[in-house]
Design a protein around this motif. Sequence first.
Motif, short mmCIF file in Angstrom:
data_model
loop_
_atom_site.label_atom_id
_atom_site.label_comp_id
_atom_site.label_asym_id
_atom_site.label_seq_id
_atom_site.Cartn_x
_atom_site.Cartn_y
_atom_site.Cartn_z
N GLY A 1 0.87 -1.16 0.00
CA GLY A 1 0.00 0.00 0.00
C GLY A 1 0.91 1.22 0.00
O GLY A 1 2.10 1.09 0.29
N HIS A 2 0.38 2.36 -0.32
CA HIS A 2 1.24 3.55 -0.35
C HIS A 2 0.50 4.79 0.11
O HIS A 2 -0.72 4.86 0.08
N ASN A 3 1.30 5.76 0.51
CA ASN A 3 0.81 7.08 0.88
C ASN A 3 1.79 8.08 0.29
O ASN A 3 2.97 8.07 0.64
N LEU A 4 1.33 8.90 -0.63
CA LEU A 4 2.17 9.92 -1.26
C LEU A 4 1.51 11.27 -1.01
O LEU A 4 0.51 11.60 -1.63
N LYS A 5 2.07 12.00 -0.06
CA LYS A 5 1.51 13.32 0.27
C LYS A 5 2.65 14.31 0.45
O LYS A 5 3.64 14.00 1.10
N GLY A 6 2.48 15.48 -0.14
CA GLY A 6 3.49 16.53 0.00
C GLY A 6 4.85 16.12 -0.50
O GLY A 6 5.86 16.58 0.02
N GLY A 7 4.89 15.24 -1.49
CA GLY A 7 6.16 14.80 -2.05
C GLY A 7 6.85 13.74 -1.22
O GLY A 7 7.95 13.30 -1.57
N LYS A 8 6.24 13.31 -0.12
CA LYS A 8 6.81 12.27 0.73
C LYS A 8 6.11 10.95 0.41
O LYS A 8 4.88 10.89 0.33
N LEU A 9 6.91 9.89 0.25
CA LEU A 9 6.38 8.58 -0.09
C LEU A 9 6.60 7.60 1.04
O LEU A 9 7.71 7.45 1.55
N GLU A 10 5.50 6.94 1.45
CA GLU A 10 5.56 5.85 2.42
C GLU A 10 4.96 4.61 1.75
O GLU A 10 3.91 4.70 1.11
N LEU A 11 5.64 3.48 1.91
CA LEU A 11 5.17 2.21 1.39
C LEU A 11 4.90 1.29 2.57
O LEU A 11 5.68 1.27 3.53
N PHE A 12 3.82 0.51 2.49
CA PHE A 12 3.43 -0.38 3.58
C PHE A 12 3.35 -1.81 3.07
O PHE A 12 2.87 -2.06 1.96
N PHE A 13 3.80 -2.76 3.91
CA PHE A 13 3.83 -4.17 3.55
C PHE A 13 3.35 -5.00 4.73
O PHE A 13 3.60 -4.65 5.88
N ARG A 14 2.72 -6.11 4.44
CA ARG A 14 2.30 -7.05 5.48
C ARG A 14 3.22 -8.25 5.44
O ARG A 14 3.57 -8.74 4.36
N CYS A 15 3.63 -8.75 6.60
CA CYS A 15 4.48 -9.94 6.65
C CYS A 15 4.30 -10.66 7.98
O CYS A 15 3.60 -10.16 8.87
N GLU A 16 4.92 -11.80 8.11
CA GLU A 16 4.90 -12.54 9.36
C GLU A 16 5.63 -11.74 10.43
O GLU A 16 6.53 -10.95 10.13
N GLU A 17 5.27 -11.96 11.68
CA GLU A 17 5.91 -11.24 12.78
C GLU A 17 7.33 -11.68 13.05
O GLU A 17 8.11 -10.96 13.64
N LYS A 18 7.65 -12.89 12.62
CA LYS A 18 9.00 -13.42 12.79
C LYS A 18 9.47 -13.95 11.45
O LYS A 18 8.68 -14.40 10.64
#
Length: 159
Positions: free
Chosen positions: A42-59
């Motif tokens: 997933g992503h969030n692009l606001k004010g020229g700043k990019l954040e990417l999000f990922f789901r994974c196992e806790e370990k």
Amino acid sequence: MESNEREITDFDEIDRVLGESRVCRIALIDGDFPYIIPMCFGHNLKGGKLELFFRCEEKGKKIDLIKNNNNAAFEIDKLHEIIKSEDNSGFTEPTYQSITGTGVIEVITGIEKITGLNLIMKKYKEKPEEGKLPEQLLNAFAILKLTAGEFCCKERREK
């Protein structure tokens, strides 16, 4: 076409490329070599700043590598088509848009974890009941956030 002529600088267009792309490859540091993993994101692009999000196992290996060194690189691409050469030489050219960059990756918790999960689910058209993510679901895995320190979006069009 020069490399800088290929760059996409319009943030609305970059957001569209992110929205239409299906996989992000992240590269983590594993000793002397990179460790590359394709992931849904997933992503969030606001004010020229990019954040990417990922789901994974806790370990697992990703979490261990991030704890050891949280620097990361990423690559996202959207292949449009393969164009065959006109002279039948067998050479082909892809047309695509891509985003590459580097940043810092971390495991997130609390409201940030909920936000990241919602962005991932929205991208892949999964919709939880309005404002309700079961606690059991939230506790079943980790959410990673890669905050891009720098990134570049480019495209290769048909000549």
